[in-house]
Motif scaffolding. Structure first.
Motif, PDB file in Angstrom:
ATOM      1  N   VAL A  21      -6.124  -1.572  -0.663  1.00 49.16           N
ATOM      2  CA  VAL A  21      -6.451  -0.428   0.186  1.00 49.16           C
ATOM      3  C   VAL A  21      -6.021   0.871  -0.487  1.00 49.16           C
ATOM      4  O   VAL A  21      -6.754   1.871  -0.493  1.00 49.16           O
ATOM      5  CB  VAL A  21      -5.783  -0.568   1.567  1.00 49.16           C
ATOM      6  CG1 VAL A  21      -5.947   0.708   2.391  1.00 49.16           C
ATOM      7  CG2 VAL A  21      -6.352  -1.766   2.315  1.00 49.16           C
ATOM      8  N   GLY A  22      -4.824   0.850  -1.071  1.00 49.16           N
ATOM      9  CA  GLY A  22      -4.317   2.048  -1.747  1.00 49.16           C
ATOM     10  C   GLY A  22      -5.218   2.488  -2.888  1.00 49.16           C
ATOM     11  O   GLY A  22      -5.487   3.683  -3.059  1.00 49.16           O
ATOM     12  N   ARG A  23      -5.682   1.521  -3.671  1.00 52.15           N
ATOM     13  CA  ARG A  23      -6.579   1.859  -4.790  1.00 52.15           C
ATOM     14  C   ARG A  23      -7.913   2.389  -4.265  1.00 52.15           C
ATOM     15  O   ARG A  23      -8.480   3.341  -4.824  1.00 52.15           O
ATOM     16  CB  ARG A  23      -6.798   0.626  -5.663  1.00 52.15           C
ATOM     17  CG  ARG A  23      -5.576   0.212  -6.468  1.00 52.15           C
ATOM     18  CD  ARG A  23      -5.922  -0.865  -7.485  1.00 52.15           C
ATOM     19  NE  ARG A  23      -4.755  -1.263  -8.255  1.00 52.15           N
ATOM     20  CZ  ARG A  23      -4.041  -2.374  -8.037  1.00 52.15           C
ATOM     21  NH1 ARG A  23      -4.395  -3.194  -7.047  1.00 52.15           N
ATOM     22  NH2 ARG A  23      -2.994  -2.662  -8.779  1.00 52.15           N
ATOM     23  N   ALA A  24      -8.423   1.748  -3.210  1.00 49.85           N
ATOM     24  CA  ALA A  24      -9.712   2.179  -2.662  1.00 49.85           C
ATOM     25  C   ALA A  24      -9.647   3.611  -2.137  1.00 49.85           C
ATOM     26  O   ALA A  24     -10.618   4.375  -2.251  1.00 49.85           O
ATOM     27  CB  ALA A  24     -10.133   1.226  -1.546  1.00 49.85           C
ATOM     28  N   LEU A  25      -8.508   3.977  -1.591  1.00 50.01           N
ATOM     29  CA  LEU A  25      -8.341   5.319  -1.035  1.00 50.01           C
ATOM     30  C   LEU A  25      -7.844   6.327  -2.071  1.00 50.01           C
ATOM     31  O   LEU A  25      -7.729   7.517  -1.772  1.00 50.01           O
ATOM     32  CB  LEU A  25      -7.366   5.267   0.148  1.00 50.01           C
ATOM     33  CG  LEU A  25      -7.807   4.445   1.358  1.00 50.01           C
ATOM     34  CD1 LEU A  25      -6.701   4.419   2.418  1.00 50.01           C
ATOM     35  CD2 LEU A  25      -9.095   5.013   1.950  1.00 50.01           C
ATOM     36  N   GLY A  26      -7.526   5.816  -3.267  1.00 48.00           N
ATOM     37  CA  GLY A  26      -7.019   6.700  -4.310  1.00 48.00           C
ATOM     38  C   GLY A  26      -5.620   7.228  -4.011  1.00 48.00           C
ATOM     39  O   GLY A  26      -5.247   8.312  -4.470  1.00 48.00           O
ATOM     40  N   TRP A  27      -4.827   6.435  -3.273  1.00 48.29           N
ATOM     41  CA  TRP A  27      -3.488   6.891  -2.879  1.00 48.29           C
ATOM     42  C   TRP A  27      -2.489   6.690  -4.027  1.00 48.29           C
ATOM     43  O   TRP A  27      -2.410   5.618  -4.603  1.00 48.29           O
ATOM     44  CB  TRP A  27      -3.016   6.136  -1.647  1.00 48.29           C
ATOM     45  CG  TRP A  27      -1.662   6.580  -1.177  1.00 48.29           C
ATOM     46  CD1 TRP A  27      -1.376   7.660  -0.407  1.00 48.29           C
ATOM     47  CD2 TRP A  27      -0.407   5.954  -1.480  1.00 48.29           C
ATOM     48  NE1 TRP A  27      -0.014   7.756  -0.196  1.00 48.29           N
ATOM     49  CE2 TRP A  27       0.604   6.721  -0.845  1.00 48.29           C
ATOM     50  CE3 TRP A  27      -0.046   4.834  -2.223  1.00 48.29           C
ATOM     51  CZ2 TRP A  27       1.945   6.390  -0.934  1.00 48.29           C
ATOM     52  CZ3 TRP A  27       1.301   4.506  -2.306  1.00 48.29           C
ATOM     53  CH2 TRP A  27       2.281   5.287  -1.665  1.00 48.29           C
ATOM     54  N   ARG A  28      -1.752   7.733  -4.359  1.00 48.32           N
ATOM     55  CA  ARG A  28      -0.755   7.650  -5.430  1.00 48.32           C
ATOM     56  C   ARG A  28       0.471   8.446  -4.990  1.00 48.32           C
ATOM     57  O   ARG A  28       0.392   9.658  -4.753  1.00 48.32           O
ATOM     58  CB  ARG A  28      -1.304   8.238  -6.730  1.00 48.32           C
ATOM     59  CG  ARG A  28      -2.442   7.441  -7.329  1.00 48.32           C
ATOM     60  CD  ARG A  28      -3.136   8.200  -8.443  1.00 48.32           C
ATOM     61  NE  ARG A  28      -2.253   8.427  -9.572  1.00 48.32           N
ATOM     62  CZ  ARG A  28      -2.043   7.550 -10.542  1.00 48.32           C
ATOM     63  NH1 ARG A  28      -2.636   6.366 -10.509  1.00 48.32           N
ATOM     64  NH2 ARG A  28      -1.255   7.831 -11.549  1.00 48.32           N
TER      65      ARG A  28
END
Length: 409
Positions: A21-28
């Motif tokens: 989910v984090g990768r899909a949302l581009g969360w860093r």
């Protein structure tokens, strides 16, 4: 050519989903130093760090982590949280010292320092010596939170112990095999390299993340600020929970023993020894599992080879210091320690000029019954799994083995 098995980090389903989910949302998670410092000040309501000599190290660490570490989203969040916790601790330590400047006058009696390579019996020996009621060791819960919680009653650190137990459970969840290699327990003695991490000058980051830029930079640094701040944190901890003498332990001291002796004059250093063929394989496995907590891409052979070079350099650095301060050192064989640990304790106490009381002896015997080898499970590993040959390891440690007459296991 050595055939190696690909290392696939263990990943609980919930964390794998979270990462997806984090990768899909581009969360860093934000790892920029300015953001971390501002967040630490906002969290604590404090602004004064005192000396800002930590800033170059923080800058280098963050830059390397952003550029090279290749963390998954959850790993990046964990890393940010740890950096933020350390900065908040520095603010609170400075605030405490401003209110109680007498803390910096507390004497640190010449400590016992266990400084052998990883997997040479250092944890067993550390816990044995720490069992002496007259000895002060760093507890794991203190390493995680050196400063009392704002709502914590003096002398009642249950909040911090609870937090450390939560962290312990978290590590077991993320890397269940890690505990069969190195037990990390909330109330047990822990390595003081974790205190050195608060200066952002320590081996801890490069033992868990791919940080070539930071590692190269660190190898050229003057480590006196790290050891000076280590002393401050020991004084802060001693102010909270007094002890007669400290017993410190970490392999990382091997490369900085000259600085350690400058900051802690008359320290007594116990260097432990074991067949490097065994220690290298075991530590390589420990590193791979540690890296796997933060990243989905773990190049285990590269990690093993990097640390083979680091460790070979560390024992050589330690040897150079031994030539200048021979009176500060004694040696303990892993095999003698396993065969008859109390005889080795008696040797250490005689070397340090300490009386081994009946109370201490009884406490150590009780500790032996609790801290038994392989109580978290037996760990199996080979050099070949990490792309290393026996010949390569032997070349790296040939002089070290000869100097200390270390047998092949």
């Amino acid at each position: 050519m050595i055939m190696t098995k690909a290392f696939h980090p263990y990943r609980p389903t919930a964390i794998a989903i979270l990462n997806g989910v984090g990768r899909a949302l581009g969360w860093r998670a934000n790892l920029t130093p300015d953001n971390l410092i501002a967040s630490a000040r906002k969290r604590t309501g404090l602004v004064d760090f005192g000396e800002d000599d930590f800033r170059p190290a923080l800058d280098q660490l963050c830059s390397s982590a952003i550029q090279d570490a290749n963390m998954h989203p959850f790993g990046r969040w964990i890393f940010r949280k740890r950096l933020l916790d350390m900065l908040a601790t520095r603010l609170r330590v400075q605030d405490l010292i401003t209110q109680h400047p007498e803390i910096l006058d507390l004497p640190i009696e010449p400590p016992l320092v266990i400084a052998g390579l990883q997997r040479t019996g250092t944890t067993m020996l550390h816990r044995l010596l720490a069992a002496d009621p007259a000895t002060r060791a760093l507890a794991s819960w203190e390493a995680v939170n050196p400063m009392p919680h704002p709502k914590e009653e003096p002398g009642n650190p249950q909040w911090r112990i609870k937090q450390a137990r939560t962290a312990e459970k978290g590590l077991k969840y993320l890397a269940p095999e890690f505990f069969s290699i190195h037990p990390v327990e909330a109330t047990a003695p822990e390595e003081d390299v974790l205190l050195m991490e608060y200066s952002f000058l320590s081996q801890v980051p490069q033992a868990t993340l791919h940080l070539p830029l930071y590692s190269a930079w660190l190898s050229k640094q003057d480590m006196r600020p790290a050891y000076a701040y280590l002393k401050v944190l020991l004084q802060v901890l001693q102010w909270q929970r007094p002890g007669q003498r400290w017993v410190l332990k970490t392999p990382a001291h091997l490369e900085n023993l000259d600085v350690l002796l400058a900051v802690f004059p008359n320290a007594r250093i116990i260097q432990t020894h074991r067949d490097p063929q065994r220690t290298t394989a075991s530590f390589s496995s420990m590193l791979a599992h540690g890296f796997g907590v933060f990243s989905d891409q773990v190049d285990a052979p590269r990690i093993a080879r990097d640390w083979l070079a680091i460790n070979a350099n560390m024992v050589e650095a330690a040897w150079q210091v031994r030539q200048q301060h021979p009176q500060a050192f004694m040696d303990v064989s892993y095999y003698d320690l396993m065969k008859d640990p109390m005889t080795q304790v008696e040797r250490i106490y005689a070397f340090a000029g300490i009386t081994l009381s009946d109370e201490a002896r009884a406490a150590m015997e009780a500790s032996r019954q609790v801290n038994k080898q392989n109580r978290h499970g037996k760990h199996n590993y080979t050099l070949e799994e990490f792309g290393l040959s026996r010949e390569e390891v032997e070349r790296s440690y040939a002089t070290y083995r000869e100097r200390f007459n270390i047998p092949h296991e």
